[in-house]
Structure formats: C-alpha cells, structure tokens
Design a protein around this motif. Sequence first.
Motif, PDB file in Angstrom:
ATOM      1  N   LYS A  39       0.826  -1.214   0.000  1.00  0.00           N
ATOM      2  CA  LYS A  39       0.000   0.000   0.000  1.00  0.00           C
ATOM      3  C   LYS A  39       0.858   1.261   0.000  1.00  0.00           C
ATOM      4  O   LYS A  39       0.797   2.060   0.931  1.00  0.00           O
ATOM      5  N   SER A  40       1.656   1.417  -0.954  1.00  0.00           N
ATOM      6  CA  SER A  40       2.482   2.603  -1.154  1.00  0.00           C
ATOM      7  C   SER A  40       3.482   2.868  -0.036  1.00  0.00           C
ATOM      8  O   SER A  40       4.042   3.951   0.049  1.00  0.00           O
ATOM      9  N   THR A  41       3.666   1.891   0.851  1.00  0.00           N
ATOM     10  CA  THR A  41       4.728   2.083   1.843  1.00  0.00           C
ATOM     11  C   THR A  41       5.827   1.045   1.585  1.00  0.00           C
ATOM     12  O   THR A  41       5.556  -0.029   1.045  1.00  0.00           O
ATOM     13  N   THR A  42       7.034   1.398   1.948  1.00  0.00           N
ATOM     14  CA  THR A  42       8.153   0.466   1.800  1.00  0.00           C
ATOM     15  C   THR A  42       8.720   0.226   3.192  1.00  0.00           C
ATOM     16  O   THR A  42       9.227   1.144   3.835  1.00  0.00           O
ATOM     17  N   GLY A  79      -0.858   7.149   7.152  1.00  0.00           N
ATOM     18  CA  GLY A  79      -2.289   6.907   7.033  1.00  0.00           C
ATOM     19  C   GLY A  79      -2.617   5.661   6.233  1.00  0.00           C
ATOM     20  O   GLY A  79      -3.774   5.250   6.149  1.00  0.00           O
ATOM     21  N   ALA A  80      -1.613   5.034   5.648  1.00  0.00           N
ATOM     22  CA  ALA A  80      -1.896   3.887   4.784  1.00  0.00           C
ATOM     23  C   ALA A  80      -1.947   2.582   5.580  1.00  0.00           C
ATOM     24  O   ALA A  80      -2.857   1.786   5.413  1.00  0.00           O
ATOM     25  N   ILE A 114       2.694  -6.631  13.482  1.00  0.00           N
ATOM     26  CA  ILE A 114       1.485  -6.721  12.658  1.00  0.00           C
ATOM     27  C   ILE A 114       1.486  -5.488  11.767  1.00  0.00           C
ATOM     28  O   ILE A 114       1.670  -4.374  12.255  1.00  0.00           O
ATOM     29  N   ILE A 115       1.321  -5.726  10.472  1.00  0.00           N
ATOM     30  CA  ILE A 115       1.270  -4.604   9.536  1.00  0.00           C
ATOM     31  C   ILE A 115      -0.108  -4.686   8.894  1.00  0.00           C
ATOM     32  O   ILE A 115      -0.393  -5.665   8.183  1.00  0.00           O
ATOM     33  N   GLN A 116      -0.967  -3.751   9.167  1.00  0.00           N
ATOM     34  CA  GLN A 116      -2.319  -3.922   8.637  1.00  0.00           C
ATOM     35  C   GLN A 116      -2.935  -2.633   8.119  1.00  0.00           C
ATOM     36  O   GLN A 116      -2.606  -1.545   8.568  1.00  0.00           O
ATOM     37  N   SER A 117      -3.797  -2.846   7.137  1.00  0.00           N
ATOM     38  CA  SER A 117      -4.618  -1.736   6.655  1.00  0.00           C
ATOM     39  C   SER A 117      -6.048  -2.096   7.051  1.00  0.00           C
ATOM     40  O   SER A 117      -6.260  -3.020   7.820  1.00  0.00           O
ATOM     41  N   HIS A 118      -7.025  -1.392   6.493  1.00  0.00           N
ATOM     42  CA  HIS A 118      -8.401  -1.704   6.891  1.00  0.00           C
ATOM     43  C   HIS A 118      -8.818  -3.099   6.466  1.00  0.00           C
ATOM     44  O   HIS A 118      -9.606  -3.745   7.134  1.00  0.00           O
ATOM     45  N   TYR A 119      -8.295  -3.564   5.361  1.00  0.00           N
ATOM     46  CA  TYR A 119      -8.767  -4.851   4.839  1.00  0.00           C
ATOM     47  C   TYR A 119      -7.690  -5.910   4.723  1.00  0.00           C
ATOM     48  O   TYR A 119      -7.959  -7.015   4.313  1.00  0.00           O
ATOM     49  N   GLU A 120      -6.434  -5.561   5.027  1.00  0.00           N
ATOM     50  CA  GLU A 120      -5.373  -6.539   4.877  1.00  0.00           C
ATOM     51  C   GLU A 120      -4.546  -6.601   6.159  1.00  0.00           C
ATOM     52  O   GLU A 120      -4.396  -5.591   6.835  1.00  0.00           O
ATOM     53  N   SER A 152      -4.504 -13.494   9.829  1.00  0.00           N
ATOM     54  CA  SER A 152      -3.585 -12.774   8.946  1.00  0.00           C
ATOM     55  C   SER A 152      -3.801 -13.261   7.524  1.00  0.00           C
ATOM     56  O   SER A 152      -4.070 -14.436   7.292  1.00  0.00           O
ATOM     57  N   ASP A 153      -3.649 -12.317   6.576  1.00  0.00           N
ATOM     58  CA  ASP A 153      -3.716 -12.737   5.172  1.00  0.00           C
ATOM     59  C   ASP A 153      -2.387 -13.348   4.769  1.00  0.00           C
ATOM     60  O   ASP A 153      -2.336 -14.331   4.052  1.00  0.00           O
ATOM     61  N   VAL A 154      -1.330 -12.722   5.243  1.00  0.00           N
ATOM     62  CA  VAL A 154       0.001 -13.269   4.946  1.00  0.00           C
ATOM     63  C   VAL A 154       0.787 -13.303   6.255  1.00  0.00           C
ATOM     64  O   VAL A 154       0.703 -12.355   7.037  1.00  0.00           O
TER      65      VAL A 154
END
Lengths: 658, 851
Positions: free
Chosen positions: A20-23, A207-208, A226-232, A258-260
């Motif tokens: 999501k646009s972050t590295t 915000g991502a 844990i690295i998460q967004s609203h849906y991942e 977790s998805d991954v």
Amino acid sequence: MKLYCLSGHPTLPCNVLKFKSTTIMLDCGLDMTSTLNFLPLPLVQSPRLSKLPGWVLKDGSTFLDKELKECSGHVFVDSVPEFCLPETELLDLSTVDVILISNYHCMMALPYITEYTGFTGTVYATEPTVQIGRLLMEELVNSIERVPKAQSASMWKNKEVQRLLPAPLKDAVEVSMWRKCYTMPEVNAALSKIQMVGYSQKIELFGAVQVTPLSSGYALGSSNWIIQSHYEKVSYVSGSSLLTTHPQPMDQASLKNSDVLILTGLTQIPTANPDGMVGEFCSNLAMTVRNGGNVLVPCYPSGVIYDLLECLYQYIDSAGLSNVPFYFISPVANSSLEFSQIFAEWLCHNKQTKVYLPEPPFPHAELIQTNKLKHYPSIHGDFSNDFKQPCVVFTGHPSLRFGDVVHFMELWGKSSLNTVIFTEPDFSYLDALAPYQPLAMKCVYCPIDTRLNFIQVSKLLKEVQPLHVVCPEQYTQPPPTQSHRTDLMIDCQPPPMSYRRAEVLTLPYKRRYEKIEIMPELADSLVPLEIKPGISLATVSAVLHTKDNKHVLQLPPKPPQPPASKKRKRVSDDVPECKPLKPLLSGSIPVDQFVQTLEKHGFSDVKVEDTAKGHIVLLQEAETLIQIEEDSTHIICDNDEPLRVKLRDLVLKFLQKF
Amino acid sequence: MSSLEAWFVARARRRLAMTRECRLLLPRVCAALADPRQPGSDDTCLEKLLDWFGDLSEAEPTLKLVQDNPCVPELITSVLALPEPSPSILSFTLRLAGLLAASENCFQHLQQEKLLVRLFGKDGPLNSAMWEDASVRSGWVEGVRRMMHHQPALHFLCSGGGIDVIFTLQGDPSLFVASAASRLLVHMLTFSVESEMTKPLSAKDCDWPVCAQMIIKHIEDSLQSSSVSRIKQSLKLLTSLFGSCRAPWTEVLWLGVAKQVESFLTEESVQAQHMLADLLLNMARSPVFCDTEGSFWALVTSALEHLTPVQAGPLAVGILRLHECPQDVRIQALTVLLQPMDCILRAASQPLEYAGLLDESVTDPATVESLLSSKSSCAGLLCQTLGHLEELLSLIRLPVDLPYTSLLRSLMTILQFCNGLLIPASPLGSKISQILIGCFRVQRSALDVLAVLSERKGCDTPVESLFDILLAYLESPNTSHTVLKKSFQATSKWLVCLPEMSCFNSQWQTKKILQDVFLVLQKRLCSPSWEVRDSSLEFLTILIKGLRDQDEFRQTLLSSEVPRLTEDLLEDPESYVRASAVTAAGHLTFITCFASESPVIGNQYNKENTVEKLQEILSTDPESFPRRAAISIFTRWLRQSHTGLLQNTEQFVSRAIQIAESDLDWEVRLGGLELVEVFFVQTLCRLGRPKCPYAPFSPEFTSSVRQNESLQIFCRVKLFGFLFCSLCDCDRPVGQKACDILLALRSSFYPSNALKDFHETEDLPAEHGVAWLQRTLRQGSLAQNILTGSGNEVDFQDPESMLLALGTINLEELHDDLNKSSDHVEKSPQSLLQDILATVGTVEENEADCY
C-alpha cells in the motif's frame, strides 16, 4: 504486495515489504559467519598465530602468503574480520520508509543501512531492543577496534584468485560485498534514527498502514509485528519462543486472521531441546570443574546468559561448586547485567512480581553480591589480579575470532582438563575451533536456542490460521545433513511460499477493497433502492478526495454559475464538470420472453443459441446478433442505427433502471 | 462338623452376637434413624450398621434377631410411613430389608407383615418420586440381590413384575445401578437354573425354569432388537455370566444366541466389536467352551480376523495366556498381536533385508499400515501392542514361543524411529518415523518391553547394536527424565545378563560397553535435575548388586569417576538423592573392600570414611529418607557379613543402635530393630547356635558359658534397653518388631518347658527391678519412667537381670495387645451405635435450647 529478500540467513533476516504505497524493511540482520574465514584477533601477542605459515598455491606461487595463512589444513584470511551485508542492489534502499526491528540480534546491520544508503526514514524498535542492541554493537566495535590490524587483505577477493583457493574460501559468496565493521559514531548515528515503541502500540504509517509490535517471547523486548490496513493484515513473525524463560510470553492471539504471515527466525538447532541442553551444559561444567579444569563459555553479553546464570544459581550448591568463581568478561558486562534488572515491564510475570517485593528479578544480582559472579570489562586491569583457577568464564565473541575469548582459547587450549562449552547456536563450533587446532581442551556443543521448533510452528499455524505463509527456503525442506527428517520442515496447507537471498516475491494476496468515507451531507442525499432483500443500491455523484492515503467522498461542487464574463477564468473551472448521468441498469433478461417480444415487434426469424456464458439471439434476416451474457449485452448490427436503438429499447424494457 | 469346627463357630458366634449394651442402644438408634427431623445420617455410619447387621445375621438366626428386636421391623415400617424419607435412609432400609429377607423364614415373616411388597413391589419407592434418586435405585437393586438366596424370593420378584424393573435398570443413567442390575440378573439366572433344575439341560431339550426363561428370553429379544444399547446390555450380561459361571448349562444358553452374536462381528451399525472381544475371552477361559472342538474356536478365529487390530489386541493376548487352547488359534492370536511389530520391521528395512516377524498375516496388513501411518492412531496402537507384549513376556511360563530376536529388532527399530536415528527405507517408514520422533509414550513402552526381553535372549541377539541404541538414549540431552529412567532400567537388565550370554563373551566388548555406560553415568550424576541424579544412583546400585562379582565391572567402575561422584552426592541438597547416594555408596563398599585386596587397582576409597559418613548422615541428616537408607545399608552390611568393613562389629552395632533409638522417624527405629535382629542371630550362630531358628540347640550352645557370653555381648551393645523401650514405642510396628525379637531371644535362652514354670508361678521375683519392668510395660510408659528414674528401675546392661526379665515378662500378652489395632475400641458395634446417638443427642440439645 511484494517482498524483497535481502538476506539468505533464516535467523538474521532482512526483507523489504512493499505494501500500500509504503516500503517497510523488516529487520536488518548481519550475517557474521563470514568472520569464520578470518584468523582470530589475539589480545595478547600470540606466538602460535604469528608463526603460522603463509598459504602457497599448488603451483608454488606465494603472492597470497601475506593475506592467507594455513593452520591445521585450513586456510584463513589474515586481516580484520569482515561481515556479509544484506543485498543493497535489489532495490533503492533510500526509498525505505521505515525499518521494523524484531530483536537485538536482528539489527546488527543497521548502521550499514542507515548510514550508507541514503536512508531518511524512521526505525521502530522497543526500548530493550535498542539498549541491548547498542551493547552488542558496542562490544563488537570495541572487540575489533582494540586490536588494530595493520593490513587489510583484498587480493584474495579477486574472482580469478578466489577460484584457486581451497574450500570454504573458494565457495564464499558475495565476497565483494563483505565490509569491515562500522564505527561507534556510525552506531550512534544509526541508533539516533530509532523511535522507541511499546508492545501493542499502534503506529500509523502515512495513514496507509498501521504497524504494531507484539511480544514474541524470545528475548527482552523482542517483537513480532502486525502490519495492517483496513482490509489486509500481514504478520511478521521473527524469533519467537513459547518456552518460559525470562521475557514476556509470546502474544499469539493477535496473529490470528492474517492474510500473509512471514515466518523467520525459527530455532537453528531443531533437534536440540533447550532444557536438555541446559542440563548438558551444567553437567559438563560441573565435571570439568570437579576435575580441576576451567570452563570457557563463548557467548553474547545478553540473552541466554541470563538464563544460564539463573540455572547455575540453583545448581552450583547442589553440585558442590560454591567456591568456584564465575567471571563474565565483556566491555558491556556491567551494563548488560544492570539493564536486565531494570526492564521489569518487559519480563515474564514471575520476574515482574519480584520487582514489587522488591527484589531484583534475576538472581545474578545475588551471585554478584556474594562474589560468586564477577564481571570485568576486559582481561586487562582488575581481572588479572582477581583471576583464580579453576573457574568458569563467560565471554565473547561466540565466533572465537575476536573479543576476550581468543585469549582464553590460547591460554587453556593446550590442557585436556579444560572445556569450552558452546551455547550460542549461530556458528558451527567445528569451524569456530578450526584456527585453534590442534586443541587438547575438551569441546562440548550445547546449543541453546529457545526459538520456535517445527512442532511448535505447526501448532501455531493451526491456531492462527493465516491464509498464506512465506518463509525462507531452508524451512521448506529437511536439513541437508538429515534428509530423512521430514518432521524438520514447515508442514502447512497451502504449502508455504519460500524465498532466498536476492529474490523478489509477489505475494499471492490481491488487495480488493479500500475504505472510503462519505461525508454526512453527501450520505443524506443518497436514495437507496432495494434490489434484493437486504441489498440496496444508490448512485453517488461525488468528488473523491484523497490525502494522506485517506479517501473521502465529498459533495460535488454546485453547477458553475453562468460566467459573468467569458474573459476571466475562475479557479473553480478546474473542478471536473459533472455530466448528466446515465441510469444504471440491473436485472436479467429472460430469453424466452425476449424472443416473444422480438416476434411481437416483427422479427420472425429469431434463432437462439446457447453459449457457455449465456445466449446469442440471431436475427437472420436483419443480419443482427444480440449477445446476452450475465454482465453484458451486445447488439451487433451493421450500420443500422435505428435498428440498434430499437433493439436496445426492447432489451432495456426487461431491466430495472435507477 | 468336627468338634474343632463347632468350637470355632461357637466362638465366632459369641464374638459376633449382640451384647447387652447394644441391645439396649438399638431401639433408640432405630427410632433416631426413622425420625424425619434428624439430619441425614452419615453414609459411612449406615454402611457400618448394615455390616453389623450382616455379622449378626451370621451369628444367630435372622428371624430370632427380628423377633428379639422388634425395633428393627419397626424401623422399616416407620420409614415406609414417612411421606418423604431421605434417600439415604430409604436406600439403607431397602438394603436392610433385603439382608433380613435373605433367610427364608425371616422372608416369610416380613412378607406376612407386607413389608417386602411395600418396599420392593409396584407400590413402593419404585413408583414414587424417590426413584429419581440413584441411591434409592441402587438400594433397591442391592436389597433384591441380598435376599436372592431362596426360591420364594425368586418367585416373589418374578411374579411381582420386579424382574422387568431390573431389565430396565440395566440401562440406568447411573453406571453403578446399571452394572449392579446386570450382576443381579446374572446371579438370578445362575441361582434359578442351579436351584430349580431337576435334570441336566441339553440343546434339544431345554426346559428352563420360569425365572431363567424370562431372563434368557430377554437376552435373546435384546440381541435381536434394533436397539444398540439393548444389544450391548445383553452382551455385557453374557460376558459377566460366562466370566462367573462355568456350569455346563451355559453352553446350552450360548447355542441359542451364538448365531446372533456372531453376526455382530461384521455388523458395522452395532459397534459392539470391543465387547465381543471381552465376551469371547471370558468364554475361552471357561472349561465349558475350551474343550469344544468346533464352533467356538471357529468364532474366535473369525473374531481375530474381523476385529480391528486395536480391538483384537486384548483378545489375542488373553488367548495367548490360556494354557488350554488349540495351537492354530494360538498362532493366529500371536500373529495378530505381532502384526504392528512386523509392520515396523518391514517399514524400516530394505526389501529382503529382514524377513520380518511373520510368515503370513491373519488380517490385511494394509489395515495395520494405515493405522501406523496415521498420527492419531500410531502411538496408541504401538503402546497397546507393547503393553500386551510386556504382559506376556512377564509370565513365567509362556504357553507360546515368541520370535525373540525379531521382536528385539523390531523394538530397536521403534526406539531408533523415536529418536530420529533411523533413516527409513520406505515411504511408510518415513511416515512412521515422522510421527514417532520424540514420542515419549512409545519410548517408555518400548523400553519396558526391552527390559523384560532381556530374560528371553537368544544366541543371535544383536547385543552391540542394542547397546548402541541404549547408550544413545542415555546420552541424549533430549531424553526426558521418565524415559531416561526406563532406559536405565533396560540397560541394567541387559548389562546384568551380559555375562550369562555364552554367545557374547568378548571381554573387550563388555569392557567397552561398561566404559561407555560409566562415562554417561558420570555426566548424568552431575545433572541439574535431581530426578536424573536420583535415577542414575539407583541404576548404579542395581548394577553393583548384579555385577559386583565380575572383574571387568569392578575394574571399570573403580577406574571411572563414578565412585567419587557418588561420594559427593552424599551431600546433595535433595534428600531423595542423598538417600539414593547412601544406598549406592553402601553397595559400593562391597567393591571397594574387595578392591583393597586386589593389587590391580589402587584403592583410593577409604572404607572407614564411608562408615563414618553414613553414621553422620544417620545421626544428623534433617530428612528421614537418607537416615532410613543409612540404617538399612548398615543392616545389609551386617547381613552380608561384611566383616572386612566392620572390624569391630559390636562397637558398630552399639553406635548404630544409640543413634537409631532416638530417631524421630519410626521407620529408622524399625530399621534399627532389624539391625538388632540380624546382629543377635549372627552372634548366636557364631557361638554355635544353628542357623535355622527351629533347629534344636546343640548341647554346646545351651551350656551356660555360651549363654553368658552372648548375653554379655547383647548387654554391651545396649541391645536390651533399645528392645524394651521399643515395646512402648508410640508407633505400633516398632513395638511389634521389638516384641517379636524379644520372643525370639527368649526362645534362644529358655527351653519352652522352663518357661512354663515361670508363668505358672505368677509370682514375680522382686529383685533386679523385673516386677517394675513388667508393671511399667503394662502401663506403656517405660521411656518416661527411665528418664525420671524411680530407683526401682531395671539395669538393662546387667545380663542376669535381662535373662530374668526375658523369662518372666509375659511377652505373649504384650504381643497380643500390640497386635490389636489402635482403633479396636472405636470399631466396636457399641461405639458405632453411640456415635449415631451422639449425632441425635446434639439435635435434642439444640431442641432444648429453643423453646
């Protein structure tokens, strides 16, 4: 979602996740096994090491004899030890936004990344990780800098030359990438970029995504992330332990759904049970001391040593070792022992409760008080006055290439009464001992690695049920030396995705949703229409406003007023014009009724063909084709616009509009 | 009845008959029990009361008991009259009534009073709300069972519909009730057939008595019904019947149901296969069936084929234990039992390398293979098989020959799978290996079997590979301490029998194995886990016991660090470890003493040192286990005439006695008495007494010179003081032991006729304080009196006084007193009745308090 794998070492990982646009860089471990190819750095002039013969090529060439020395059939580089860095070419590391550190062993390459690549981001780590990581780096720099080496060998790295060298030098990989140790100013600069975090603290990245450290149970302050967004949700599990040792227990529950799940840092010695190894350690230590010998324990200044000291605290009386001195020698010995006592909130429950009594959480405080354990910054100074034998010495570095341990190897190596007990699993003990051969002292290998084993991983994965597992390739096959041990690999469904050094993985997870907020005024204006029970639709005309990775739907601007003057352009003209919307259609076309309608409207030669996706209605005379599928309808006719419009209207009769 | 028997019966009756005090107390007790205001009586009291009634009914005719004590039937009537009796009282009443009705004339009496109908009939508790309580149902079943000793009772139940109640109770939610109902049916069936049949039954002519017929019909109907639970109940009943009754008529019954039962072997829906195994096993043990040539054994064979390996295992092992069984069935059972072991062997080896264990298999090998390759069943099946093998191998006389060497190979394979040392040659092997690695349960079971297998070794035993595996277990830090203990046990068993193995007589190899074992032992003795140190010391003791006569063993042990480490462990902080170290060090002295005679090994172990150390432990160790171990080692030394170690035996024994007699732990004091016993026997033997205590004394010994000598020795070591004081020990076993020793001592000094004279005179000689001793002993306060020193006391070190005391004091009487249990007063019926009344008393007092 991509994963760039910069390290091939499964327990010293360095990966970059683009999400999501972050590295995000996940750990930056430093592979120090490269130092095993170098000669040890003796603190005191060692006649044995200085007299080693130079290595001569088979054809008699001696041009490498200054750089390479031979000892008991092995060839070593006579130079300052060098380390194998993570890949720096796979992607531009200056684009890394943040670095997440999971434990103090996995941050040793940090100065190379933050100080050499143009990195401008932030590093996140817990407080004990930073403090103990600093101690490890300080010890490393100190051990290497206090033995200045006049020469630096580089000729052997030439590809043509390397080809001629004996193994393992011949097979060493990426030698051109090997670097000398960093300096203290670099360490300080790197550490200044770290922002300290606490367990379960939520950190917003642009915000991502949100990142959160969780206790991993392996070492003081060690974390999974844990690295998460609203849906991942991506979980990064690195160096975790389920054993009850000193750190806070592992938080497993938060890894669920977790998805991954990126899984690294499992035990390096899956066949050795840590409890058994501690028993082995104690037994061998007692046997040696009872026979009048000394025990040398090459170790890091923090971590397992706390548990070993605790175990010895309970054991020494029963083994009749009360009068045997224990020495802990490291430039950071004092800080390490003291730090361990002040990180109460990062300790397991038992130790935390001691703090409220108040008692020191670790019993090594009592060992120090009763003079059973003494610590010194180095062998020089006070130590040489206090030194009594037989004794037990804990000192670094476990590679046996630098640090005070080199001195004790030289001192005690000749007597079979003495024993060196290897407890750190990072280095092969045979390779570590190679430059000390022939060696009379006994060697005992008791690697204590409390990280997850494959049985625990299998239970963990069953418990947390991630959709996909990603792990180093070493975990997807049995260890090379024990190919029949199919129990020593990750067994899960679907099978894990594996990675190796310098590989870029496209993670199998596709992002499908994004959260968008609707402004209240806009929401008020919507008129939903129920098309199925429980499902209502409404058309929205709005402007999508995106800032800081947050998306908001706002009311469209009012229709522009007729310009007062055509000469001046107003700013609002930039706002896209809203065209009148065509109605949206929904529903399905019942073919039989449609054919009847066509026939009513004078199409007599209607023919229907079934296709895989729907139907084709053929109007033979008009040479027209109506292709009806689940989500599309096409009318194909040759340049007969009135006919098309007529047919279109007939089709539209069967559909709902809104 | 012979006159002796009659005398015994009369004495028992006297003992059991109701005393006057009890007769007076009983009416109040009965009234209290029937009083609904009383709190529910303690169940234990009611049980004891019932037991007492049982004793009474044996001592005198029950009818007389009831007539003499009208309060008893009144109790029943009162309880029946209560609108809501407490379940425990009702249950008690049902059982009491059943007990009384066991005698036929009392049954008639209670019938006349209509009590039995009201208790056990349709209008009784059976149809009341009380029936919901399991204890009432249980009381009902037990009451019926108790009365079922005569035909009127049988008819009462069958004609009154009671039998249907029992049929229903077979499926009772309370397992106790269900099981009691099933047992009751078995009892009724057996009783009915055996008491009512006039001619022997045959399959063609089976005219069952009415009650038996009802039960048999019920069994048959249930077996044919579609209800799985009814089928299972009947199978259970049959199992229990064939287990308890071995009469020929059971075969007639069986023939009626055989076909139906056989069909369940293959009937998937019934799921009663495991019950069939039990049923067939009970039948196989019955002489009625084991002789049968045809159908029964065919059914067993079929069961072995059709049952799953897990179900067939118990049947197979049961059959293998039988001494009378057709050989082909036995072989088949063995095949079924060994199949998993065969499968393991095949899975681990290259094709054709080993032939496996079995020539052919009874069932499809694929079934066993699939069970072994499944994570959920593999360990279970192996543990069951290994458990059965251990059971079989532990039998002294095994009716079947097992392929011991192949079995050993298979066990070794399992152990190798479990520690990941074996590279499997087949996919099945890899699967099994993956499941078994680190499985402690299987490791423990396999090591158990390995240990018992050491007694059945053959000539082709692969000894070296076996020890390689055992050593790997002993060495591995991953071995859990429970597995380590088993590994030690197996290793010791094999090591001890190594010298007996004619095929393995290479001294060099034995020495190598022993060296390796001691190297491991050395490390294990330094383990931080006390359990490991403890097991290691126990292992060492066993090895010394078994191998101390072997030169190689002694030499290897003494040249290792083990003896020194053992000595260090005498100061271990853990008391269990110290105790084991004491035992090991004690045994070690047997070797170190021998070693001092051997020029080969320099003896660095000072035996006096060990004696002193153990004496110090005996006198100062704060925990009792090491002290117990020390005193028992002293006894062992003495018993084995370890004179080399004990140069001055008298002094040694005297010292030990002095320490032990003041010990707070009674087991240590008892140990001291055992030491005394060995010492006195040895002293007398040394002075000419025969070793066997019953042999006649030689005239040489009875001469007063010898007697005097031995008496003087005993007085010097202060043996009498210890023995007489121990008579009054607050722990009864100590007193009993002391009394036994004194009795034995007396018999050594006095011929039996001489004693008679003493006892008959009754007049105690006043001199030497013997009268005082007798008096004080009767009061049980010797120790205190010695301390206070009344002036009349006896001199325990004066041989003359002691000889007199031995002859005068009535030791038999003391012996009888000591043999009475300490609660003999509290256990009397009178005390029981008083207890029950005391509970009532409190209620009465409370009543008085509130107006």
